[in-house]
Design a protein around this motif. Structure first.
Motif, PDB file in Angstrom:
ATOM      1  N   UNK A 180       4.003 -21.407 -15.947  1.00  0.00           N
ATOM      2  CA  UNK A 180       4.502 -20.142 -14.471  1.00  0.00           C
ATOM      3  C   UNK A 180       5.873 -20.081 -14.953  1.00  0.00           C
ATOM      4  N   UNK A 181       6.617 -18.089 -14.574  1.00  0.00           N
ATOM      5  CA  UNK A 181       7.850 -18.076 -14.239  1.00  0.00           C
ATOM      6  C   UNK A 181       8.234 -17.269 -13.225  1.00  0.00           C
ATOM      7  N   UNK A 182       9.924 -17.012 -13.430  1.00  0.00           N
ATOM      8  CA  UNK A 182      10.234 -16.713 -11.904  1.00  0.00           C
ATOM      9  C   UNK A 182      11.421 -16.592 -12.712  1.00  0.00           C
ATOM     10  N   UNK A 183      11.614 -14.608 -12.229  1.00  0.00           N
ATOM     11  CA  UNK A 183      12.930 -14.028 -12.510  1.00  0.00           C
ATOM     12  C   UNK A 183      13.902 -14.931 -11.652  1.00  0.00           C
ATOM     13  N   UNK A 184      13.763 -15.868 -10.747  1.00  0.00           N
ATOM     14  CA  UNK A 184      15.131 -15.988 -10.285  1.00  0.00           C
ATOM     15  C   UNK A 184      14.988 -17.708 -10.589  1.00  0.00           C
ATOM     16  N   UNK A 185      14.612 -18.213 -11.486  1.00  0.00           N
ATOM     17  CA  UNK A 185      14.462 -19.496 -12.501  1.00  0.00           C
ATOM     18  C   UNK A 185      15.185 -20.634 -11.848  1.00  0.00           C
ATOM     19  N   UNK A 186      16.494 -20.138 -12.030  1.00  0.00           N
ATOM     20  CA  UNK A 186      17.684 -21.077 -11.543  1.00  0.00           C
ATOM     21  C   UNK A 186      18.006 -21.109 -10.365  1.00  0.00           C
ATOM     22  N   UNK A 187      17.387 -19.953  -9.469  1.00  0.00           N
ATOM     23  CA  UNK A 187      18.265 -20.221  -8.497  1.00  0.00           C
ATOM     24  C   UNK A 187      17.504 -20.982  -7.479  1.00  0.00           C
ATOM     25  N   UNK A 188      16.275 -21.340  -7.730  1.00  0.00           N
ATOM     26  CA  UNK A 188      15.120 -21.760  -6.839  1.00  0.00           C
ATOM     27  C   UNK A 188      15.443 -22.726  -7.060  1.00  0.00           C
ATOM     28  N   UNK A 189      15.525 -23.332  -8.686  1.00  0.00           N
ATOM     29  CA  UNK A 189      16.101 -24.842  -8.501  1.00  0.00           C
ATOM     30  C   UNK A 189      17.548 -25.756  -8.380  1.00  0.00           C
TER      31      UNK A 189
END
Length: 289
Positions: free
Chosen positions: A221-230
């Motif tokens: 599963x990927x998110x374009x804002x993955x780093x922000x979510x973390x």
């Protein structure tokens, strides 16, 4: 006088063919790892009885390359480990992610005891035994063919071998295991899934079509804002833990952190909008534009 050549960009930051990776020779195993400086980050979590490998689109492309290249390895005992240097807390509730082991089932046997040993070494891998070039010839063509098939059904994918496919936690690692043909099929699915993102999120299952032959229960599963979510999840977890009773169970903490994520995101958005309103032009009495 010879002309000075411009330095080549670090291949550790790329996700194309001929990646530079590190090789560690550990007894009967050849363990391939990412090099320091690799930009991609990953995490894992277990939800709805499924193990998830989480990242952003760049990480998914790198993962696809790793799966594809692994499917063509010929040395017994070879596997790829995404070690703790590249593992984030998960982007939902910031629980620690696990290292990921990619295992070619028809070439490498990874028992629990060995997985535990690798998990301990994953905290800080020692000096590598050497550097390898990771060839992924054929992946780009396979991706084009899969896209053509998805677009108009003009191409029929070959049958996959679902025997020994499995995605599960083993000895502190999330083991993603499949035969060579299925590793290649998964690699293409992981690369193509970005074409079908919805609201910044895309996913693909790591499983076979025949439930009698495939025990895999996994998903990328990927998110374009993955780093922000973390980042948001880490702050939310800290704030919830600061007020929650010490006896609160992880199952009870998770929904509290999920709710707090909305608060943290809103607070950051308000701060960003406020910073924009109080910029230099406003302080000088000059209206924007």
């Amino acid at each position: 006088m010879p002309t000075r050549k411009h330095p080549r960009p670090s291949t550790a930051r790329e996700a194309g063919d001929r990646l530079k990776l590190h090789r560690h020779d550990l007894r009967d195993y050849q363990v391939i790892t990412l090099r320091p400086g690799t930009r991609a980050r990953f995490s894992t979590n277990h939800h709805h009885e499924t193990w998830h490998v989480l990242s952003d689109p760049h990480g998914a492309l790198l993962l696809g390359r790793l799966l594809w290249g692994l499917s063509y390895q010929r040395r017994p005992g070879t596997l790829v480990v995404i070690d703790r240097r590249f593992i984030d807390p998960n982007p939902f509730d910031a629980e620690p992610g696990d290292p990921v082991a990619l295992v070619p089932a028809d070439l490498t046997h990874l028992p629990a005891r060995t997985a535990r040993h690798l998990a301990r070494r994953c905290a800080a891998p020692g000096p590598p035994s050497g550097t390898v070039r990771w060839h992924t010839w054929g992946l780009d063509q396979a991706v084009r063919e899969r896209r053509a098939w998805l677009a108009d059904q003009s191409w029929h994918p070959p049958g996959d071998d679902y025997r020994r496919a499995d995605v599960a936690q083993l000895g502190g690692l999330v083991r993603v295991q499949a035969t060579s043909s299925l590793l290649r099929s998964w690699a293409v699915s992981v690369v193509v899934m970005a074409d079908y993102a919805y609201d910044g999120m895309s996913y693909t299952g790591l499983a076979g079509s025949d439930g009698n032959l495939c025990r895999a229960e996994g998903e990328v599963q990927t998110f374009t804002d993955y780093r922000r979510r973390v980042s948001v999840a880490k702050v939310s977890r800290e704030e919830v833990l600061a007020t929650a009773p010490p006896s609160t169970s992880p199952a009870d903490l998770r929904p509290l952190i999920w709710d707090q994520n909305d608060t943290v995101r809103s607070r950051r958005d308000d701060h960003r909008r406020g910073a924009g309103r109080s910029g230099p032009s406003r302080r000088r009495g000059i209206s924007p534009g």
